[in-house]
Scaffold this motif. Sequence first.
Motif, PDB file in Angstrom:
ATOM      1  N   LEU A   1     -17.079  -0.932  -6.891  1.00 49.12           N
ATOM      2  CA  LEU A   1     -15.641  -0.788  -6.685  1.00 49.12           C
ATOM      3  C   LEU A   1     -14.982  -0.063  -7.853  1.00 49.12           C
ATOM      4  CD1 LEU A   1     -13.157  -1.406  -4.963  1.00 49.12           C
ATOM      5  CD2 LEU A   1     -12.998  -3.629  -6.104  1.00 49.12           C
ATOM      6  N   ILE A   2     -15.316  -0.450  -9.082  1.00 44.28           N
ATOM      7  CA  ILE A   2     -14.678   0.182 -10.236  1.00 44.28           C
ATOM      8  C   ILE A   2     -15.133   1.634 -10.373  1.00 44.28           C
ATOM      9  CG2 ILE A   2     -16.374  -0.314 -12.052  1.00 44.28           C
ATOM     10  CD1 ILE A   2     -12.549  -0.824 -12.269  1.00 44.28           C
TER      11      ILE A   2
ATOM     12  N   LEU B   1     -10.150  -5.292 -11.881  1.00 45.62           N
ATOM     13  CA  LEU B   1     -11.020  -5.884 -10.866  1.00 45.62           C
ATOM     14  C   LEU B   1     -10.491  -7.234 -10.384  1.00 45.62           C
ATOM     15  CD1 LEU B   1     -14.527  -5.050 -12.364  1.00 45.62           C
ATOM     16  CD2 LEU B   1     -13.569  -4.156 -10.227  1.00 45.62           C
ATOM     17  N   TRP B   2      -9.648  -7.860 -11.188  1.00 42.91           N
ATOM     18  CA  TRP B   2      -9.123  -9.187 -10.850  1.00 42.91           C
ATOM     19  C   TRP B   2      -7.793  -9.137 -10.102  1.00 42.91           C
ATOM     20  CZ3 TRP B   2      -4.493 -10.859 -13.265  1.00 42.91           C
ATOM     21  CH2 TRP B   2      -4.069 -12.140 -12.883  1.00 42.91           C
TER      22      TRP B   2
ATOM     23  N   ASP C   1     -11.612  -5.464 -16.600  1.00 39.93           N
ATOM     24  CA  ASP C   1     -11.699  -6.750 -15.896  1.00 39.93           C
ATOM     25  C   ASP C   1     -10.398  -7.062 -15.164  1.00 39.93           C
ATOM     26  OD1 ASP C   1     -14.260  -7.061 -16.869  1.00 39.93           O
ATOM     27  OD2 ASP C   1     -13.622  -8.247 -18.608  1.00 39.93           O
TER      28      ASP C   1
ATOM     29  N   PRO D   1      -9.796  -6.618  -3.474  1.00 43.04           N
ATOM     30  CA  PRO D   1     -11.005  -5.808  -3.724  1.00 43.04           C
ATOM     31  C   PRO D   1     -11.188  -4.699  -2.697  1.00 43.04           C
ATOM     32  CG  PRO D   1     -11.615  -7.895  -2.728  1.00 43.04           C
ATOM     33  CD  PRO D   1     -10.127  -7.972  -2.992  1.00 43.04           C
TER      34      PRO D   1
ATOM     35  N   TRP E   1     -16.446  -4.622  -0.037  1.00 42.77           N
ATOM     36  CA  TRP E   1     -16.608  -4.260  -1.452  1.00 42.77           C
ATOM     37  C   TRP E   1     -16.892  -5.527  -2.255  1.00 42.77           C
ATOM     38  CZ3 TRP E   1     -16.672   0.763  -3.082  1.00 42.77           C
ATOM     39  CH2 TRP E   1     -16.270   1.716  -2.125  1.00 42.77           C
ATOM     40  N   ARG E   2     -18.093  -6.036  -2.121  1.00 45.57           N
ATOM     41  CA  ARG E   2     -18.471  -7.256  -2.837  1.00 45.57           C
ATOM     42  C   ARG E   2     -19.018  -6.961  -4.228  1.00 45.57           C
ATOM     43  NH1 ARG E   2     -21.588 -10.388   2.164  1.00 45.57           N
ATOM     44  NH2 ARG E   2     -19.733 -10.711   3.476  1.00 45.57           N
ATOM     45  N   ASP E   3     -19.506  -5.751  -4.430  1.00 36.47           N
ATOM     46  CA  ASP E   3     -20.070  -5.369  -5.719  1.00 36.47           C
ATOM     47  C   ASP E   3     -18.970  -4.758  -6.579  1.00 36.47           C
ATOM     48  OD1 ASP E   3     -21.396  -4.213  -7.884  1.00 36.47           O
ATOM     49  OD2 ASP E   3     -23.182  -3.756  -6.691  1.00 36.47           O
ATOM     50  N   GLU E   4     -18.558  -5.480  -7.621  1.00 36.63           N
ATOM     51  CA  GLU E   4     -17.455  -5.012  -8.460  1.00 36.63           C
ATOM     52  C   GLU E   4     -17.792  -3.713  -9.186  1.00 36.63           C
ATOM     53  OE1 GLU E   4     -16.395  -8.184 -11.075  1.00 36.63           O
ATOM     54  OE2 GLU E   4     -15.079  -9.134  -9.584  1.00 36.63           O
ATOM     55  N   GLU E   5     -19.057  -3.522  -9.528  1.00 36.62           N
ATOM     56  CA  GLU E   5     -19.446  -2.308 -10.237  1.00 36.62           C
ATOM     57  C   GLU E   5     -19.269  -1.072  -9.354  1.00 36.62           C
ATOM     58  OE1 GLU E   5     -20.222  -1.926 -13.472  1.00 36.62           O
ATOM     59  OE2 GLU E   5     -19.586  -4.020 -13.590  1.00 36.62           O
TER      60      GLU E   5
END
Length: 221
Positions: free
Chosen positions: A138-139, A179-180, A176, A184, A132-136
């Motif tokens: 993941l969220i 995601l932090w 944010d 992840p 899951w490198r793409d945060e968008e």
Amino acid sequence: MTSRLDEVVDELLEESRGDEVDIAGLTDSLKGKWRGKLSGDLRQVLHRYDRVAVLIDNLDKTWEKGVDFSNLSHFILSLLITSGKLQGDFAKEKAGKSVRLTLTIFLRTDIYDVLKSHAREPDKISVDTIEWRDEELLIRVLEDRYIANRSGRSADIDSLWVDVFAPEVQSMATRDYLLWRPLPRPRDLIFIANSALTTAINRRHSRVLSQDFIQAEANYS
């Protein structure tokens, strides 16, 4: 499907008639018998669909400290090997009927590492690693679950970040922060969000506040 599997396992156990069960031998027999019964019976129904997708998850539920990892590994390995052969069986046209079948099995990476040590030819197991490198993306796991849980009621993504969650946590935008703070991975993201929501409900807050997330952090840790 579960009942048919139970019947096949009972037959094989009866045939073994021994004090100890050879798991490797049992699963080899299981692959042949079960595949034959399933492909014959299910083909009559599934051929009507353009595509059939089967997802198998939660195999880690029995993967706990103290279990016989060797036997459990052989069983899961048989499942992995059979999945590919099962797709091939259904793809072949028999009696004018074929099935486009996709069968995916989800495994934790640490479990797969143990399985490989028991596999005769680990390089022949078809594996894709999910990262899951793409945060968008993941969220979106959290946002899409929120929309789905609205059960037909009108909802949009913005309402999640305005009506459900307070705008900031520890001087960070809540989106944010989520995601932090956790690792992840979807399960970690969902866990900390659910924990904060439960805390807010127990405290009778109208929405999830910063202090609710602080408590969720302690539960997550």
